[in-house]
Design a protein around this motif. Structure first.
Motif, mmCIF file in Angstrom:
data_model
loop_
_atom_site.group_PDB
_atom_site.id
_atom_site.type_symbol
_atom_site.label_atom_id
_atom_site.label_comp_id
_atom_site.label_asym_id
_atom_site.label_seq_id
_atom_site.Cartn_x
_atom_site.Cartn_y
_atom_site.Cartn_z
ATOM 1 N N LEU A 1 0.825 -1.206 0.000
ATOM 2 C CA LEU A 1 0.000 0.000 0.000
ATOM 3 C C LEU A 1 0.862 1.258 0.000
ATOM 4 C CD1 LEU A 1 -2.647 -1.108 2.655
ATOM 5 C CD2 LEU A 1 -2.922 -1.102 0.171
ATOM 6 N N VAL A 2 1.938 1.235 0.785
ATOM 7 C CA VAL A 2 2.836 2.392 0.843
ATOM 8 C C VAL A 2 3.559 2.566 -0.491
ATOM 9 C CG1 VAL A 2 4.840 3.389 2.021
ATOM 10 C CG2 VAL A 2 3.124 2.147 3.333
ATOM 11 N N ILE A 3 3.904 1.456 -1.141
ATOM 12 C CA ILE A 3 4.553 1.542 -2.451
ATOM 13 C C ILE A 3 3.614 2.182 -3.468
ATOM 14 C CG2 ILE A 3 5.425 0.173 -4.388
ATOM 15 C CD1 ILE A 3 6.523 -1.811 -2.332
ATOM 16 N N THR A 4 2.337 1.774 -3.456
ATOM 17 C CA THR A 4 1.353 2.369 -4.366
ATOM 18 C C THR A 4 1.212 3.855 -4.109
ATOM 19 O OG1 THR A 4 0.114 0.287 -4.497
ATOM 20 C CG2 THR A 4 -1.052 2.294 -5.133
ATOM 21 N N MET A 5 1.140 4.241 -2.835
ATOM 22 C CA MET A 5 1.025 5.654 -2.486
ATOM 23 C C MET A 5 2.272 6.423 -2.914
ATOM 24 S SD MET A 5 0.197 7.349 1.235
ATOM 25 C CE MET A 5 1.754 6.778 1.955
ATOM 26 N N GLY A 6 3.456 5.827 -2.688
ATOM 27 C CA GLY A 6 4.698 6.487 -3.077
ATOM 28 C C GLY A 6 4.817 6.639 -4.576
ATOM 29 N N ALA A 7 4.357 5.631 -5.329
ATOM 30 C CA ALA A 7 4.406 5.713 -6.787
ATOM 31 C C ALA A 7 3.539 6.860 -7.295
ATOM 32 C CB ALA A 7 3.951 4.396 -7.402
ATOM 33 N N ALA A 8 2.407 7.096 -6.621
ATOM 34 C CA ALA A 8 1.522 8.194 -7.011
ATOM 35 C C ALA A 8 2.124 9.551 -6.653
ATOM 36 C CB ALA A 8 0.164 8.028 -6.334
ATOM 37 N N LEU A 9 2.723 9.641 -5.474
ATOM 38 C CA LEU A 9 3.223 10.926 -4.990
ATOM 39 C C LEU A 9 4.559 11.326 -5.603
ATOM 40 C CD1 LEU A 9 2.348 10.613 -1.184
ATOM 41 C CD2 LEU A 9 1.105 11.879 -2.939
ATOM 42 N N PHE A 10 5.432 10.329 -5.866
ATOM 43 C CA PHE A 10 6.796 10.658 -6.278
ATOM 44 C C PHE A 10 7.153 10.233 -7.698
ATOM 45 C CE2 PHE A 10 6.924 9.971 -1.613
ATOM 46 C CZ PHE A 10 7.234 11.277 -1.233
ATOM 47 N N LEU A 11 6.433 9.255 -8.248
ATOM 48 C CA LEU A 11 6.743 8.792 -9.601
ATOM 49 C C LEU A 11 5.698 9.220 -10.623
ATOM 50 C CD1 LEU A 11 8.081 5.169 -8.919
ATOM 51 C CD2 LEU A 11 9.346 7.321 -9.036
ATOM 52 N N GLY A 12 4.666 9.910 -10.157
ATOM 53 C CA GLY A 12 3.653 10.416 -11.075
ATOM 54 C C GLY A 12 2.708 9.366 -11.613
ATOM 55 N N GLU A 13 2.646 8.179 -11.017
ATOM 56 C CA GLU A 13 1.727 7.156 -11.485
ATOM 57 C C GLU A 13 0.294 7.520 -11.091
ATOM 58 O OE1 GLU A 13 2.819 3.210 -10.418
ATOM 59 O OE2 GLU A 13 4.894 3.419 -11.108
ATOM 60 N N GLN A 14 -0.639 7.181 -11.975
ATOM 61 C CA GLN A 14 -2.038 7.520 -11.745
ATOM 62 C C GLN A 14 -2.691 6.535 -10.771
ATOM 63 O OE1 GLN A 14 -3.589 10.306 -12.978
ATOM 64 N NE2 GLN A 14 -1.516 10.827 -13.672
ATOM 65 N N VAL A 15 -3.218 7.062 -9.694
ATOM 66 C CA VAL A 15 -3.936 6.256 -8.701
ATOM 67 C C VAL A 15 -5.308 6.880 -8.490
ATOM 68 C CG1 VAL A 15 -3.983 5.437 -6.313
ATOM 69 C CG2 VAL A 15 -1.817 5.499 -7.565
ATOM 70 N N GLY A 16 -6.343 6.123 -8.844
ATOM 71 C CA GLY A 16 -7.707 6.643 -8.751
ATOM 72 C C GLY A 16 -8.246 6.612 -7.330
ATOM 73 N N TRP A 17 -9.480 7.113 -7.195
ATOM 74 C CA TRP A 17 -10.061 7.230 -5.861
ATOM 75 C C TRP A 17 -10.296 5.863 -5.206
ATOM 76 C CZ3 TRP A 17 -14.742 5.039 -4.598
ATOM 77 C CH2 TRP A 17 -15.576 4.662 -5.651
ATOM 78 N N ARG A 18 -10.545 4.836 -6.029
ATOM 79 C CA ARG A 18 -10.780 3.505 -5.453
ATOM 80 C C ARG A 18 -9.529 2.988 -4.745
ATOM 81 N NH1 ARG A 18 -13.413 3.504 -10.367
ATOM 82 N NH2 ARG A 18 -15.653 3.000 -10.331
ATOM 83 N N ARG A 19 -8.380 3.146 -5.398
ATOM 84 C CA ARG A 19 -7.149 2.663 -4.769
ATOM 85 C C ARG A 19 -6.737 3.549 -3.598
ATOM 86 N NH1 ARG A 19 -2.798 1.509 -9.298
ATOM 87 N NH2 ARG A 19 -3.942 3.088 -10.463
ATOM 88 N N TRP A 20 -7.015 4.864 -3.681
ATOM 89 C CA TRP A 20 -6.741 5.725 -2.529
ATOM 90 C C TRP A 20 -7.598 5.309 -1.336
ATOM 91 C CZ3 TRP A 20 -2.640 8.277 -1.604
ATOM 92 C CH2 TRP A 20 -1.928 8.940 -2.603
ATOM 93 N N THR A 21 -8.847 4.944 -1.624
ATOM 94 C CA THR A 21 -9.730 4.471 -0.547
ATOM 95 C C THR A 21 -9.189 3.190 0.059
ATOM 96 O OG1 THR A 21 -11.658 5.463 -1.641
ATOM 97 C CG2 THR A 21 -12.079 3.767 0.027
ATOM 98 N N ALA A 22 -8.723 2.270 -0.807
ATOM 99 C CA ALA A 22 -8.156 1.009 -0.317
ATOM 100 C C ALA A 22 -6.928 1.269 0.551
ATOM 101 C CB ALA A 22 -7.795 0.104 -1.486
ATOM 102 N N ILE A 23 -6.104 2.243 0.159
ATOM 103 C CA ILE A 23 -4.922 2.590 0.953
ATOM 104 C C ILE A 23 -5.338 3.094 2.331
ATOM 105 C CG2 ILE A 23 -3.018 4.241 1.150
ATOM 106 C CD1 ILE A 23 -2.733 4.040 -1.926
ATOM 107 N N MET A 24 -6.356 3.949 2.372
ATOM 108 C CA MET A 24 -6.830 4.469 3.653
ATOM 109 C C MET A 24 -7.385 3.348 4.542
ATOM 110 S SD MET A 24 -6.101 7.636 3.705
ATOM 111 C CE MET A 24 -4.647 7.200 2.717
ATOM 112 N N VAL A 25 -8.131 2.425 3.925
ATOM 113 C CA VAL A 25 -8.671 1.290 4.685
ATOM 114 C C VAL A 25 -7.522 0.450 5.248
ATOM 115 C CG1 VAL A 25 -9.959 -0.873 4.501
ATOM 116 C CG2 VAL A 25 -10.847 1.202 3.435
ATOM 117 N N GLY A 26 -6.498 0.242 4.428
ATOM 118 C CA GLY A 26 -5.334 -0.515 4.892
ATOM 119 C C GLY A 26 -4.657 0.144 6.075
ATOM 120 N N PHE A 27 -4.559 1.469 6.044
ATOM 121 C CA PHE A 27 -3.930 2.173 7.161
ATOM 122 C C PHE A 27 -4.799 2.113 8.420
ATOM 123 C CE2 PHE A 27 -1.381 4.916 4.019
ATOM 124 C CZ PHE A 27 -0.362 3.973 4.025
#
Length: 294
Positions: free
Chosen positions: A104-130
């Motif tokens: 989950l942290v890798i997905t978040m980091g890829a969105a924040l620092f590598l410019g990869e597109q992460v939609g609201w569904r995956r952001w929600t999943a990241i929040m649930v994971g946290f």
């Protein structure tokens, strides 16, 4: 068949990493964590040194010592210190449960620092994971172990390492990168001993056996996961990484008489569930992109 073999290698890697954790935790009862890390780093780097020599790779090739490679090695050191210290202080099942948040942290980091597109569904999943991680750690309530926060530091280090790995020069052999990873643990262990003011303890025969086991399983686990990712479809084999939590719970119960409570099990379910959803969602997006490009 390659996917089946890939799954088997992932399972082998997770078993090896769990056994490595078991030995580190057992050793921490008599040896300082810094000394344990120093010895494991020395053993692992020596093995990869021999492998590199056998494969005729130059450990000091210019491409392998650019700032990105050095930064990656530094994150290895940070992760080793944090993870090893957490193992010595916290139940192995709890450490493994929190560590499952790494994807989950890798997905978040890829969105924040590598410019990869992460939609609201995956952001929600990241929040649930946290939320699941918070349930496992439970800050501010009775039973909270501040040492468990060290696992989060290890997660950040591993996520940073994996994100940087995506940008590494592919001409640098895996054995050279592995040598760097283990080699940085050597001075890190000594630094941790100095910081804690710990003296050197002469290991007994049992200690040397467990150190050898930790080195052997650590190296085998690393190679098994590399093989799995090379021969199998990542979309098929990656979810089996989560079996590490199951193996850790079993080892914790059998070897250390640990009994994870309901909060830990519920939090682990959220972390793994959100991680699997994030992975499957990314797989679906990649397929859709491939169809559009065809």
């Amino acid at each position: 068949m390659t996917n089946i073999h890939g799954i088997l290698f992932v399972l082998l890697a997770m078993v090896c990493f769990t056994l490595e954790d078991m030995f580190i935790k057992a050793l921490s009862g008599g040896l300082e964590v810094g000394q344990i890390l120093f010895l494991i780093g020395l053993g692992g780097s020596s093995i990869f040194l021999l492998i590199s020599r056998f494969q005729k790779h130059n450990l000091f090739m210019t491409q392998a010592w650019t700032p990105l490679f050095i930064m990656r090695a530094a994150t290895e050191a940070l992760s080793a210190i944090s993870y090893g210290t957490a193992l010595s202080l916290v139940e192995i099942s709890t450490v493994a449960a929190v560590f499952q948040a790494t994807p989950l942290v890798i997905t978040m980091g890829a969105a924040l620092f590598l410019g990869e597109q992460v939609g609201w569904r995956r952001w929600t999943a990241i929040m649930v994971g946290f939320i699941g991680v918070i349930m496992i750690i439970r800050p501010g309530v009775s039973g909270f172990q501040p040492s468990s926060l060290l696992v989060l530091l290890a997660v950040l280090g591993v996520a940073a390492r994996d994100l940087m790995t995506r940008k590494l020069n592919i001409e640098v052999p895996t054995a050279v990168i592995s040598f760097q990873a283990f080699a940085t643990v050597v001075p890190s262990g000594l630094l941790l001993m100095w910081w804690k003011g710990a003296g050197w303890v002469t290991p007994v025969a049992t200690d040397w056996s467990m150190i050898a086991g930790a080195v052997m399983f650590g190296v085998c686990g690393y190679y098994a996961i590399v093989i799995a990712m090379r021969i199998g479809d990542a979309a098929v084999v990656t979810p089996f990484r989560y079996t590490r939590l199951l193996f850790s719970i079993l080892v914790g119960a059998i070897v250390f008489a640990e009994r994870p409570d309901l909060w830990t099990l519920a939090g682990s379910t959220l972390v793994i569930g959100s991680g699997l959803y994030t992975f499957l969602r990314e797989r679906r997006i990649q397929r859709a992109t491939a169809r559009l490009a065809a």
